[in-house]
Design an enzyme around this catalytic site. Structure first.
Site, PDB file in Angstrom:
ATOM      1  N   ARG A  70      40.663  35.989  45.878  1.00  0.00           N
ATOM      2  CA  ARG A  70      41.318  34.684  45.783  1.00  0.00           C
ATOM      3  C   ARG A  70      42.458  34.631  44.783  1.00  0.00           C
ATOM      4  NH1 ARG A  70      36.979  34.030  47.769  1.00  0.00           N
ATOM      5  NH2 ARG A  70      36.421  35.561  46.210  1.00  0.00           N
ATOM      6  N   THR A  71      42.179  35.021  43.549  1.00  0.00           N
ATOM      7  CA  THR A  71      43.153  34.756  42.487  1.00  0.00           C
ATOM      8  C   THR A  71      44.439  35.536  42.756  1.00  0.00           C
ATOM      9  OG1 THR A  71      41.262  34.519  41.030  1.00  0.00           O
ATOM     10  CG2 THR A  71      43.425  34.628  39.990  1.00  0.00           C
ATOM     11  N   LYS A  99      45.987  56.689  33.098  1.00  0.00           N
ATOM     12  CA  LYS A  99      46.471  57.813  32.262  1.00  0.00           C
ATOM     13  C   LYS A  99      46.389  57.466  30.784  1.00  0.00           C
ATOM     14  CE  LYS A  99      50.048  58.400  35.704  1.00  0.00           C
ATOM     15  NZ  LYS A  99      51.477  58.085  35.836  1.00  0.00           N
ATOM     16  N   ARG A 120      44.754  40.033  35.316  1.00  0.00           N
ATOM     17  CA  ARG A 120      43.284  39.995  35.192  1.00  0.00           C
ATOM     18  C   ARG A 120      42.834  41.302  34.549  1.00  0.00           C
ATOM     19  NH1 ARG A 120      39.026  38.327  39.796  1.00  0.00           N
ATOM     20  NH2 ARG A 120      39.824  36.315  39.114  1.00  0.00           N
ATOM     21  N   HIS A 148      39.021  31.747  32.550  1.00  0.00           N
ATOM     22  CA  HIS A 148      39.699  31.904  33.847  1.00  0.00           C
ATOM     23  C   HIS A 148      40.465  30.603  34.070  1.00  0.00           C
ATOM     24  CE1 HIS A 148      40.695  32.959  37.829  1.00  0.00           C
ATOM     25  NE2 HIS A 148      39.514  33.310  38.306  1.00  0.00           N
TER      26      HIS A 148
HETATM   27  N1   CP Z   1      37.433  32.688  42.008  1.00  0.00           N
HETATM   28  C1   CP Z   1      37.868  33.932  41.769  1.00  0.00           C
HETATM   29  O1   CP Z   1      38.313  34.281  40.662  1.00  0.00           O
HETATM   30  O2   CP Z   1      37.834  34.770  42.860  1.00  0.00           O
HETATM   31  P1   CP Z   1      38.363  36.254  42.878  1.00  0.00           P
HETATM   32  O3   CP Z   1      37.523  37.067  41.950  1.00  0.00           O
HETATM   33  O4   CP Z   1      38.250  36.696  44.319  1.00  0.00           O
HETATM   34  O5   CP Z   1      39.799  36.237  42.402  1.00  0.00           O
END
Ligand code: CP
Length: 324
Positions: A70-71, A99, A120, A148
């Site tokens: 999603r993100t 590396k 991320r 998040h």
């Molecule tokens: N909600 C969420 O962070 O989903 P993903 O891990 O798929 O990005």
């Protein structure tokens, strides 16, 4: 696990006369700024065409050191909807991190390629380190079990759009409240609105961290901690379900024991009020039975769509792009 917000990068940029913002936590925006962001997201939802070329010539880098559906794709979809381009990596092993390159060096390199970066990382605080070295806005797209913020913006926009407000709710947060970073971000964000009451539903092993409950105590915000979901269903305006975070467990046995502790099904939904909304950041594993998906109160797939609108609004805001 608790990471104090740092404003070193903001101070350094201010000294250099650079008006650049990052997003590390949903608390980086004031409540008024969030309202403006959500107004923009709702305008995007209604008038998508108006924004189709707003980011022409701009590039978004997605640097994902941890898996995501999603993100990452929501950010990429958001930038493409705005007429911009995207580049990046979806796996640390396909980047020079494999590396031994540091996040600080990587972001300096990415700053030469892109105008904005969504990152991320499995380590708490890594996007903050990147922000400290970046000459482009950095967005925390999830750092370990910490925060998040863009999921929180998604959750808030969903609630505001479907309920018409962000205050005066009893919200139940259920599942892995220890490792679930979406939960930590959301509690922080909602704690700024009047009339909130939190009910934390988890097994003892996955209770919400003390620093979260300490914050609520300091602000005199009521909360309860319970184990049984059934008992509190009738009290809830909102139910935020979460999956047990397999990737953050140190031992498989504990995960297996706890993973199916909660399963929201039709029978439990019958205990809830007619207007209670069920949210989930997704991905879902077993914690919501698929039979619940057709219930009009289940809004977790609508939530995904709101995630695109709010990320479009965020990209425009951080790039200081105005659309008349
Ligand atoms: N909600 C969420 O962070 O989903 P993903 O891990 O798929 O990005």
């Amino acid at each position: 696990m608790r990471i104090q917000p740092i404003d070193l990068y903001a101070r350094r940029n201010a000294q250099m006369g650079i008006n650049m913002r990052h997003l590390m936590s949903s608390m980086d925006f004031s409540v008024e700024e969030l309202d403006q962001l959500f107004d923009l997201a709702n305008d995007i939802e209604k008038h998508m065409d108006k924004y189709a070329h707003a980011c022409a010539g701009k590039k978004l880098a997605t640097c994902f050191y941890e898996p995501s559906t999603r993100t990452r794709l929501s950010f990429e979809s958001a930038m493409l909807n705005l007429g911009g381009s995207v580049l990046g990596f979806s796996d640390a092993n396909s980047s020079s991190a494999a590396k031994g390159e540091s996040v600080a060096d990587t972001i300096r390199v990415i700053s030469c390629f892109a105008d904005i970066c969504a990152m991320r990382h499995p380590k708490e605080g890594a996007p903050m380190v990147a922000a400290g070295r970046s000459s482009i806005p950095v967005i925390n797209a999830g750092d370990g079990g910490h925060q998040h913020p863009t999921q929180t913006l998604t959750d808030l926009l969903t609630i505001r759009s479907l309920k018409g407000r962000l205050d005066s709710f009893t919200i139940g947060l259920c599942g892995d409240l220890k490792f679930g970073r979406t939960v930590h971000s959301l509690i922080n964000a909602l704690s700024r609105y009047e009339g909130m009451k939190f009910i934390f539903i988890s097994p003892n092993e996955l209770r919400v961290p003390d620093y979260v409950t300490d914050m609520l105590k300091e602000k005199n915000i009521p909360y309860e901690e319970v184990i049984r979901l059934e008992d509190i269903m009738p009290k809830l305006d909102l139910l935020y379900m979460t999956r047990v975070q397999k990737e953050r467990f140190f031992n498989e046995e504990d995960y297996v024991r706890l993973k199916d502790f909660y399963i929201l099904d039709k029978t439990k939904m019958e205990l809830a009020g007619p207007d209670m909304l069920v949210l989930h950041p997704l991905p879902r594993v077993n914690e919501i039975s698929v039979e619940v998906d057709d219930d009009p109160r289940a809004v977790y797939f609508k939530q995904v769509q709101y995630g695109v609108y709010v990320r479009m609004a965020l990209i425009l805001t951080l790039l200081n792009i105005k659309v008349d």
